[in-house]
Design a protein around this motif. Structure first.
Motif, PDB file in Angstrom:
ATOM      1  N   ASN A  68      -5.836  -2.090 -21.851  1.00 36.68           N
ATOM      2  CA  ASN A  68      -6.240  -1.883 -20.457  1.00 36.68           C
ATOM      3  C   ASN A  68      -5.300  -2.623 -19.513  1.00 36.68           C
ATOM      4  OD1 ASN A  68      -8.929  -0.390 -20.651  1.00 36.68           O
ATOM      5  ND2 ASN A  68      -9.243  -2.118 -22.045  1.00 36.68           N
ATOM      6  N   ALA A  69      -4.633  -1.874 -18.638  1.00 38.78           N
ATOM      7  CA  ALA A  69      -3.689  -2.462 -17.676  1.00 38.78           C
ATOM      8  C   ALA A  69      -4.114  -2.065 -16.266  1.00 38.78           C
ATOM      9  CB  ALA A  69      -2.280  -1.967 -17.957  1.00 38.78           C
ATOM     10  N   ILE A  70      -4.234  -3.059 -15.394  1.00 36.44           N
ATOM     11  CA  ILE A  70      -4.739  -2.826 -14.038  1.00 36.44           C
ATOM     12  C   ILE A  70      -3.729  -3.317 -13.005  1.00 36.44           C
ATOM     13  CG2 ILE A  70      -6.588  -3.292 -12.384  1.00 36.44           C
ATOM     14  CD1 ILE A  70      -7.601  -1.732 -14.738  1.00 36.44           C
ATOM     15  N   LEU A  71      -3.346  -2.456 -12.079  1.00 35.28           N
ATOM     16  CA  LEU A  71      -2.556  -2.832 -10.906  1.00 35.28           C
ATOM     17  C   LEU A  71      -3.522  -2.991  -9.740  1.00 35.28           C
ATOM     18  CD1 LEU A  71       0.354  -0.261 -11.383  1.00 35.28           C
ATOM     19  CD2 LEU A  71       0.546  -2.750 -11.621  1.00 35.28           C
ATOM     20  N   ILE A  72      -3.483  -4.164  -9.092  1.00 25.15           N
ATOM     21  CA  ILE A  72      -4.448  -4.478  -8.028  1.00 25.15           C
ATOM     22  C   ILE A  72      -3.750  -4.424  -6.671  1.00 25.15           C
ATOM     23  CG2 ILE A  72      -6.143  -6.165  -7.196  1.00 25.15           C
ATOM     24  CD1 ILE A  72      -6.113  -7.404  -9.999  1.00 25.15           C
ATOM     25  N   TYR A  73      -4.332  -3.650  -5.740  1.00 26.14           N
ATOM     26  CA  TYR A  73      -3.762  -3.469  -4.406  1.00 26.14           C
ATOM     27  C   TYR A  73      -4.759  -3.914  -3.333  1.00 26.14           C
ATOM     28  CZ  TYR A  73      -0.180  -0.679  -6.716  1.00 26.14           C
ATOM     29  OH  TYR A  73       0.853  -0.271  -7.525  1.00 26.14           O
ATOM     30  N   PRO A  74      -4.265  -4.336  -2.153  1.00 25.05           N
ATOM     31  CA  PRO A  74      -5.161  -4.801  -1.084  1.00 25.05           C
ATOM     32  C   PRO A  74      -5.800  -3.665  -0.275  1.00 25.05           C
ATOM     33  CG  PRO A  74      -2.888  -5.055  -0.394  1.00 25.05           C
ATOM     34  CD  PRO A  74      -2.844  -4.581  -1.818  1.00 25.05           C
ATOM     35  N   ALA A 100       0.853  -1.189   0.000  1.00 25.95           N
ATOM     36  CA  ALA A 100       0.000   0.000   0.000  1.00 25.95           C
ATOM     37  C   ALA A 100       0.888   1.238   0.000  1.00 25.95           C
ATOM     38  CB  ALA A 100      -0.934  -0.005   1.203  1.00 25.95           C
ATOM     39  N   PRO A 101       1.509   1.551  -1.113  1.00 18.54           N
ATOM     40  CA  PRO A 101       2.447   2.672  -1.152  1.00 18.54           C
ATOM     41  C   PRO A 101       1.718   4.018  -1.181  1.00 18.54           C
ATOM     42  CG  PRO A 101       2.180   1.742  -3.338  1.00 18.54           C
ATOM     43  CD  PRO A 101       1.384   0.870  -2.406  1.00 18.54           C
ATOM     44  N   ASP A 102       2.391   5.059  -0.710  1.00 20.02           N
ATOM     45  CA  ASP A 102       1.828   6.399  -0.833  1.00 20.02           C
ATOM     46  C   ASP A 102       1.753   6.802  -2.299  1.00 20.02           C
ATOM     47  OD1 ASP A 102       1.558   6.686   1.897  1.00 20.02           O
ATOM     48  OD2 ASP A 102       3.571   7.527   2.154  1.00 20.02           O
ATOM     49  N   LYS A 103       2.734   6.323  -3.058  1.00 17.26           N
ATOM     50  CA  LYS A 103       2.780   6.631  -4.481  1.00 17.26           C
ATOM     51  C   LYS A 103       3.225   5.375  -5.227  1.00 17.26           C
ATOM     52  CE  LYS A 103       4.818   9.838  -7.817  1.00 17.26           C
ATOM     53  NZ  LYS A 103       5.794  10.938  -8.016  1.00 17.26           N
ATOM     54  N   ILE A 104       2.574   5.094  -6.339  1.00 18.08           N
ATOM     55  CA  ILE A 104       2.886   3.883  -7.094  1.00 18.08           C
ATOM     56  C   ILE A 104       4.277   3.986  -7.714  1.00 18.08           C
ATOM     57  CG2 ILE A 104       2.232   2.490  -9.105  1.00 18.08           C
ATOM     58  CD1 ILE A 104      -0.662   3.190  -8.500  1.00 18.08           C
ATOM     59  N   ASP A 105       5.028   2.912  -7.572  1.00 14.42           N
ATOM     60  CA  ASP A 105       6.389   2.853  -8.088  1.00 14.42           C
ATOM     61  C   ASP A 105       6.363   2.889  -9.620  1.00 14.42           C
ATOM     62  OD1 ASP A 105       9.024   2.123  -8.807  1.00 14.42           O
ATOM     63  OD2 ASP A 105       9.264   1.004  -6.947  1.00 14.42           O
ATOM     64  N   ASN A 106       7.197   3.736 -10.194  1.00 13.84           N
ATOM     65  CA  ASN A 106       7.282   3.827 -11.655  1.00 13.84           C
ATOM     66  C   ASN A 106       7.670   2.495 -12.294  1.00 13.84           C
ATOM     67  OD1 ASN A 106       6.543   6.536 -11.879  1.00 13.84           O
ATOM     68  ND2 ASN A 106       8.650   7.254 -11.588  1.00 13.84           N
ATOM     69  N   LYS A 107       8.437   1.682 -11.557  1.00 13.97           N
ATOM     70  CA  LYS A 107       8.827   0.367 -12.076  1.00 13.97           C
ATOM     71  C   LYS A 107       7.604  -0.517 -12.296  1.00 13.97           C
ATOM     72  CE  LYS A 107      13.460   0.214  -9.993  1.00 13.97           C
ATOM     73  NZ  LYS A 107      14.330  -0.495  -9.022  1.00 13.97           N
ATOM     74  N   ASP A 108       6.620  -0.430 -11.378  1.00 12.71           N
ATOM     75  CA  ASP A 108       5.398  -1.222 -11.524  1.00 12.71           C
ATOM     76  C   ASP A 108       4.601  -0.761 -12.741  1.00 12.71           C
ATOM     77  OD1 ASP A 108       6.063  -2.638  -9.263  1.00 12.71           O
ATOM     78  OD2 ASP A 108       4.828  -1.431  -7.915  1.00 12.71           O
ATOM     79  N   ILE A 109       4.566   0.551 -12.960  1.00  5.90           N
ATOM     80  CA  ILE A 109       3.857   1.092 -14.124  1.00  5.90           C
ATOM     81  C   ILE A 109       4.549   0.633 -15.409  1.00  5.90           C
ATOM     82  CG2 ILE A 109       3.132   3.189 -15.327  1.00  5.90           C
ATOM     83  CD1 ILE A 109       3.069   4.584 -12.580  1.00  5.90           C
ATOM     84  N   TYR A 110       5.867   0.771 -15.448  1.00  2.00           N
ATOM     85  CA  TYR A 110       6.626   0.366 -16.641  1.00  2.00           C
ATOM     86  C   TYR A 110       6.422  -1.122 -16.924  1.00  2.00           C
ATOM     87  CZ  TYR A 110      10.605  -0.849 -19.589  1.00  2.00           C
ATOM     88  OH  TYR A 110      11.388  -1.343 -20.617  1.00  2.00           O
ATOM     89  N   GLN A 111       6.427  -1.931 -15.864  1.00  2.00           N
ATOM     90  CA  GLN A 111       6.284  -3.381 -16.026  1.00  2.00           C
ATOM     91  C   GLN A 111       4.956  -3.742 -16.667  1.00  2.00           C
ATOM     92  OE1 GLN A 111       5.499  -5.803 -12.466  1.00  2.00           O
ATOM     93  NE2 GLN A 111       7.196  -7.141 -13.096  1.00  2.00           N
ATOM     94  N   ILE A 112       3.846  -3.182 -16.130  1.00  2.00           N
ATOM     95  CA  ILE A 112       2.537  -3.586 -16.655  1.00  2.00           C
ATOM     96  C   ILE A 112       2.280  -2.995 -18.038  1.00  2.00           C
ATOM     97  CG2 ILE A 112       1.099  -1.735 -15.659  1.00  2.00           C
ATOM     98  CD1 ILE A 112      -0.878  -4.086 -14.921  1.00  2.00           C
TER      99      ILE A 112
END
Length: 398
Positions: free
Chosen positions: A348-354, A325-337
């Protein structure tokens, strides 16, 4: 030191815990650092820590026996009942519990509950008779059995023993060997109390004499064949997979050493979301899990989840779970997806968080829309799943 005087180092995943210098002997700290550095961040007492120990779990929960006197117990942030629910989905544990009967107060109780179910069901199967199958055997016999190896007989006509190939029905097969090994590992874990341990020992002894004790990895429990004669083994092997997945190797020698029991919460979250979506797939779609994309013989990657259109088989959504649960999404995660979406020509690319993020994501990268959505673990899991689905565009739900 007696078991009742065992000292427990209590942690909660991802939360920093401090302890007085004299609470943890330095030799125990050394063992934690040397053997469990990948699972636990540990800082020895120094000026920076105000002469205290600092420990933090890196997303693992469970029990680690450091010495007979010192254990680490790591609690999940997730409510225990929801953790149990995640395990049921992730491992396809189709167990019918009476209403309100799974109220566990700790991870150890959940472990014991599942260990007891496995042991009881193995005992039940032993009473009915273990599943048996025919195995191929080759032996030199003084009598003919099955098919005689004529070439061998002609080469050595003076040998009164004939080389025979035959099939023998036996219960000493992989289906049962997996059960025996899992019970053995549970017995060594030291997690269960005496009542459940007694049932586990009883089930293990019921298999002894019929089944060879051989080591197995959790992968042996996946993609097995079931039919009318061994259908009940499907649940048994699902339970075995849970225990084998989460029981680590001992760092000490000797069969009497206790084994760590550790659940990787990131992997569990990924498995849970995948299995929940498979069980609740929106109409007109199907789910692919761990999809492999190969660029060349030396480079490939696996994508957590894909949501595909049944009519066209086209990938509509690329989904990637992130147990944080980061304060800000890591750019690496964005680049990866985005890389995943490009590889599959998906928009459509979705990052799922708890948990809900302080700064949710909804951006365009070229023609790819990248969003962050929540599949919460804080309340009822099925309701959280429905909320997650309603956060997808309307065409998914039509």
């Amino acid at each position: 030191m007696k078991p009742e005087s065992r000292r427990i180092i209590e942690l909660t995943e991802y939360q920093l815990a401090t302890f007085e210098r004299d609470f943890i002997p330095e030799s125990v700290g050394d063992k934690i650092y040397q053997n469990y550095g990948k699972e636990i961040d540990i800082e020895f007492p120094n000026r920076k820590t105000k002469d205290k120990w600092e420990l933090k779990s890196k997303g693992r929960v469970g029990n680690i026996p450091i010495t007979p006197e010192f254990h680490i117990a790591i609690r999940p942030k997730v409510p225990i009942n929801n953790l149990f629910g995640m395990l049921e989905y992730a491992y396809n544990l189709k167990i019918k519990f009476p209403q309100g009967s799974i109220q566990c107060q700790s991870l150890q109780e959940s472990y014991e509950r599942l260990a007891n179910i496995l042991a009881q069901k193995i005992l039940e199967r032993c009473r009915k008779g273990l599943y048996r199958d025919y195995l191929s055997k080759t032996e030199r016999l003084a009598y003919i059995r099955g098919r005689v190896d004529l070439r061998s007989a002609l080469q050595k006509p003076w040998d009164v023993k004939l080389k025979c190939h035959y099939h023998e029905q036996t219960g000493d097969i992989e289906d049962n060997q997996i059960l025996a090994w899992t019970l053995f590992m549970i017995g060594r874990s030291g997690v269960c109390g005496e009542t459940v341990s007694s049932t586990v020992r009883k089930a293990f002894h019921a298999l002894q004499g019929f089944v060879t004790l051989k080591p197995f990895k959790s992968s042996a429990c996946i993609d097995r064949t079931y039919h009318r004669l061994n259908q009940d083994y499907q649940l048994l092997h699902a339970l075995c997979r849970f225990f084998l997945d989460n029981t680590g190797p001992s760092h000490e020698k000797g069969d009497r050493e206790m084994l760590p029991f550790l659940i990787d919460m990131a992997n569990l979250y990924e498995q849970f979301v995948a299995e929940w979506l498979k069980a609740n797939t929106p109409k007109g779609f199907f789910v692919k899990q761990q999809h492999r994309v190969t660029h060349d013989p030396n480079y490939f990657y696996r994508i957590d989840l894909l949501l595909c259109d049944i009519a066209t088989s086209k990938v509509q959504y690329v989904l990637d779970t992130k147990y944080k649960a980061p304060d800000k999404i890591d750019n690496k995660d964005i680049y990866q997806i985005v890389t995943y979406a490009h590889a599959l020509n998906c928009q459509n690319a979705i990052l799922i968080y708890p948990q809900n993020l302080k700064q949710p994501l909804d951006i365009k990268n070229g023609d790819i829309r990248v969003r962050s959505l929540t599949f919460s673990l804080d309340s009822d899991l099925n309701e959280a799943g429905k909320t997650f689905l309603t956060s997808l565009p309307q065409k998914i739900l039509s």
